[in-house]
Motif scaffolding. Structure first.
Motif, short mmCIF file in Angstrom:
data_model
loop_
_atom_site.label_atom_id
_atom_site.label_comp_id
_atom_site.label_asym_id
_atom_site.label_seq_id
_atom_site.Cartn_x
_atom_site.Cartn_y
_atom_site.Cartn_z
N ASN A 1 74.32 61.05 63.66
CA ASN A 1 73.95 62.04 62.64
C ASN A 1 74.25 61.55 61.22
O ASN A 1 75.01 62.17 60.48
CB ASN A 1 74.66 63.37 62.91
CG ASN A 1 74.19 64.02 64.20
OD1 ASN A 1 73.04 63.85 64.60
ND2 ASN A 1 75.08 64.75 64.85
N ASP B 1 71.76 54.39 67.68
CA ASP B 1 71.82 55.84 67.68
C ASP B 1 72.60 56.31 68.91
O ASP B 1 72.23 56.03 70.05
CB ASP B 1 70.41 56.43 67.70
CG ASP B 1 70.45 57.93 67.57
OD1 ASP B 1 70.73 58.43 66.48
OD2 ASP B 1 70.22 58.61 68.60
N SER C 1 72.30 61.18 68.20
CA SER C 1 72.11 62.00 67.00
C SER C 1 71.16 63.17 67.27
O SER C 1 70.20 63.04 68.04
CB SER C 1 71.53 61.16 65.87
OG SER C 1 72.42 60.14 65.48
#
Length: 218
Positions: free
Chosen positions: A11, A33, A36
């Motif tokens: 995020n 990632d 997120s």
């Protein structure tokens, strides 16, 4: 020479544009990632970064997924929250590229109000003192910006997949006889709230993970 830059990400939609936009020439970002719920992956792709999805949650899990995905001889790690300036990556990479060190870490110098909370700075200083005693390396910070040879890192066979990953890297590198050094880098007020120092739970988890790693590796 191409250098792969591993950016564990959870995020960080609001910070990624600034981070990726300041990546130096020859430094290839790999955004990992780690589940997120915002547009982090889309933003990273829009800026031309390679996006790797790591569903197993954990800072170490994201870092290691990026290491496995990297192909360059030299890899760097750094946070994706705009607390570190990618323009300073050559400071940590050059000593490794030039054969003067095997692992180089960025010693953070706070720039701006709120860049490094006092309690986090104190905890880091205690940890660094323990590392100096344990390893003999001239370290004053377990900095998140660092550089090393990719294949040599893989040979360390790191197993922690939580907040202990950066600490395990240093301890195992020292045990393997690596030359470890640090250089100064700027530490800026991050974008958004820290997953570690920004919450009591995050701080406690990080402390617990690092104590466990220190006890397990002798």
């Amino acid at each position: 020479m191409t250098v792969d830059v591993i950016l564990p990400c959870l995020n960080e939609e609001d910070a990624l544009g600034w981070v990726l936009g300041r990546m130096p020439a020859g430094y290839r970002p790999i955004v990992v990632d780690n589940g997120s719920t915002d547009r982090s992956a889309e933003v990273a792709a829009d800026f031309g970064a390679r996006v790797v999805h790591e569903p197993a949650r954990g800072f170490g899990a994201a870092c290691h997924a990026g290491l496995l995905a990297a192909t360059a001889d030299l890899v760097c790690f750094m946070d994706a929250d705009a607390s570190l300036d990618p323009g300073q990556l050559p400071r940590v990479a050059d000593p490794v590229l030039e054969g003067r060190a095997d692992l180089v870490m960025g010693r953070r110098t706070p720039r701006g109000a709120g860049a490094w909370p006092r309690h986090a700075r104190l905890g880091n200083a205690v940890l660094a003192a323990n590392l100096r005693r344990r390893t003999g390396a001239p370290l004053h910070d377990l900095g998140p910006m660092r550089a090393a040879n990719r294949l040599a890192l893989l040979d360390l066979a790191l197993t922690d997949r939580r907040f202990g990953y950066p600490l395990e890297m240093v301890l195992r590198a020292a045990s393997a006889g690596w030359r470890i050094d640090e250089v100064r880098v700027d530490y800026l007020p991050r974008t958004g709230r820290s997953k570690v120092t920004g919450t009591l739970g995050g701080t406690l988890r990080a402390v617990s993970d690092m104590r466990r790693v220190m006890a397990e590796i002798r």
